[in-house]
Design a protein around this motif. Sequence first.
Motif, PDB file in Angstrom:
ATOM      1  N   ALA A  27       0.818  -1.209   0.000  1.00 40.93           N
ATOM      2  CA  ALA A  27       0.000   0.000   0.000  1.00 40.93           C
ATOM      3  C   ALA A  27       0.854   1.262   0.000  1.00 40.93           C
ATOM      4  CB  ALA A  27      -0.936  -0.015   1.203  1.00 40.93           C
ATOM      5  N   ASP A  28       2.019   1.212   0.633  1.00 40.05           N
ATOM      6  CA  ASP A  28       2.873   2.389   0.770  1.00 40.05           C
ATOM      7  C   ASP A  28       4.073   2.371  -0.176  1.00 40.05           C
ATOM      8  OD1 ASP A  28       1.219   3.346   2.798  1.00 40.05           O
ATOM      9  OD2 ASP A  28       2.324   2.246   4.345  1.00 40.05           O
ATOM     10  N   GLY A  29       4.017   1.553  -1.220  1.00 37.64           N
ATOM     11  CA  GLY A  29       5.132   1.466  -2.158  1.00 37.64           C
ATOM     12  C   GLY A  29       5.691   0.059  -2.213  1.00 37.64           C
ATOM     13  N   THR A  30       6.828  -0.102  -2.860  1.00 41.51           N
ATOM     14  CA  THR A  30       7.412  -1.427  -3.001  1.00 41.51           C
ATOM     15  C   THR A  30       8.115  -1.856  -1.715  1.00 41.51           C
ATOM     16  OG1 THR A  30       9.413  -0.472  -3.969  1.00 41.51           O
ATOM     17  CG2 THR A  30       7.701  -1.249  -5.490  1.00 41.51           C
ATOM     18  N   GLY A 191     -11.543  -3.357   4.492  1.00 44.99           N
ATOM     19  CA  GLY A 191     -11.808  -3.806   3.127  1.00 44.99           C
ATOM     20  C   GLY A 191     -10.579  -4.037   2.280  1.00 44.99           C
ATOM     21  N   GLU A 192      -9.374  -3.973   2.885  1.00 48.68           N
ATOM     22  CA  GLU A 192      -8.146  -4.214   2.132  1.00 48.68           C
ATOM     23  C   GLU A 192      -7.300  -5.269   2.829  1.00 48.68           C
ATOM     24  OE1 GLU A 192      -6.103  -0.556   1.348  1.00 48.68           O
ATOM     25  OE2 GLU A 192      -7.548   0.035  -0.197  1.00 48.68           O
ATOM     26  N   LEU A 193      -6.529  -6.003   2.021  1.00 50.95           N
ATOM     27  CA  LEU A 193      -5.755  -7.128   2.539  1.00 50.95           C
ATOM     28  C   LEU A 193      -4.419  -6.680   3.126  1.00 50.95           C
ATOM     29  CD1 LEU A 193      -6.233  -9.724  -0.357  1.00 50.95           C
ATOM     30  CD2 LEU A 193      -7.675  -9.362   1.658  1.00 50.95           C
ATOM     31  N   PHE A 194      -3.956  -7.458   4.111  1.00 53.60           N
ATOM     32  CA  PHE A 194      -2.595  -7.316   4.600  1.00 53.60           C
ATOM     33  C   PHE A 194      -1.980  -8.704   4.700  1.00 53.60           C
ATOM     34  CE2 PHE A 194      -5.060  -7.694   8.590  1.00 53.60           C
ATOM     35  CZ  PHE A 194      -4.376  -8.724   9.235  1.00 53.60           C
ATOM     36  N   VAL A 195      -0.667  -8.766   4.732  1.00 58.09           N
ATOM     37  CA  VAL A 195       0.037 -10.039   4.832  1.00 58.09           C
ATOM     38  C   VAL A 195       1.210  -9.893   5.781  1.00 58.09           C
ATOM     39  CG1 VAL A 195       1.609  -9.605   2.893  1.00 58.09           C
ATOM     40  CG2 VAL A 195       0.985 -11.962   3.465  1.00 58.09           C
ATOM     41  N   ALA A 196       1.555 -10.981   6.441  1.00 58.47           N
ATOM     42  CA  ALA A 196       2.731 -11.034   7.306  1.00 58.47           C
ATOM     43  C   ALA A 196       3.309 -12.439   7.214  1.00 58.47           C
ATOM     44  CB  ALA A 196       2.365 -10.696   8.749  1.00 58.47           C
ATOM     45  N   ALA A 197       4.582 -12.575   7.563  1.00 57.96           N
ATOM     46  CA  ALA A 197       5.202 -13.895   7.566  1.00 57.96           C
ATOM     47  C   ALA A 197       4.531 -14.779   8.613  1.00 57.96           C
ATOM     48  CB  ALA A 197       6.695 -13.766   7.859  1.00 57.96           C
ATOM     49  N   GLY A 198       4.311 -16.051   8.257  1.00 62.34           N
ATOM     50  CA  GLY A 198       3.715 -17.004   9.176  1.00 62.34           C
ATOM     51  C   GLY A 198       4.749 -17.669  10.066  1.00 62.34           C
ATOM     52  N   GLU A 199       4.285 -18.594  10.892  1.00 58.09           N
ATOM     53  CA  GLU A 199       5.161 -19.209  11.880  1.00 58.09           C
ATOM     54  C   GLU A 199       6.310 -19.990  11.255  1.00 58.09           C
ATOM     55  OE1 GLU A 199       2.907 -21.551  14.572  1.00 58.09           O
ATOM     56  OE2 GLU A 199       1.791 -19.849  15.413  1.00 58.09           O
ATOM     57  N   GLN A 200       6.086 -20.626  10.103  1.00 61.89           N
ATOM     58  CA  GLN A 200       7.142 -21.426   9.493  1.00 61.89           C
ATOM     59  C   GLN A 200       8.135 -20.589   8.697  1.00 61.89           C
ATOM     60  OE1 GLN A 200       6.017 -24.805   7.188  1.00 61.89           O
ATOM     61  NE2 GLN A 200       4.990 -25.848   8.869  1.00 61.89           N
TER      62      GLN A 200
END
Length: 243
Positions: A27-30, A191-200
């Motif tokens: 959302a805020d750039g690359t 209404g917008e997606l976010f992602v983060a690294a999971g446990e593995q």
Amino acid sequence: MARADTLARAKTLDRPELAYLVRFRAADGTTDMELTWAELARDTVWVTEGLRGHGLAAGQRALLNNSGFEGFWGHAVIGALRELKVTYGIAEAMGWDHRRTAVFHRELNPHAVIGLSAETLEGLAGAADIAEMFRSTSVVLARPAALPVLRGLGVPAALITAVGPALALECPERRGGHVNAAEWRIGERDGELFVAAGEQRTSSLPETPLGIAGRVVTGRCACGGEDPRVLLAEADPSLSPRS
């Protein structure tokens, strides 16, 4: 030195853990994050099971629409096709390479087309009957902007797309693109997606807004999978960001 000898020698060399530096649009750039060989191997296993769920098996043929900069998921798909012993050809996902898509589709008569883009469809539109071309293809996995076009033509395409550094792969139930919960934490806010690294995931990624309009569905899918699913507004115009 013969190629086989060269490859054998190469296998004995130390290899750094880093496989790719993944650059994706947020959302805020690359944003950049690392991808290790171990993570890529696990991604390949997950994609293999996803493609197997679509019925891909040894002896079949597939056409992959993929660009070089998408190697972080394209490599996993290629590894999955090799694991399944599916013969494949590759054409760029860019519109200027639509003729190669047409040639491969004609010559391979593929069981599956993976990564079909709206740009490719636009290029094909002036030279081919897209509905006739892809209705005969057993499995069509398309990018978000291509889905409404294909479904409008009666092609029951399913979703495949990058969601930041993660891959969303829709199952035959076509109820949203599954995201590997062991590797990624996917969610929505306003209404917008976010992602983060999971446990593995050993490569770190804090919660990162993606600026992609969509929803996340949790709970067991009709296919039996427990991974969360993303529903993208771009893939389904009836979805508003806050619906």
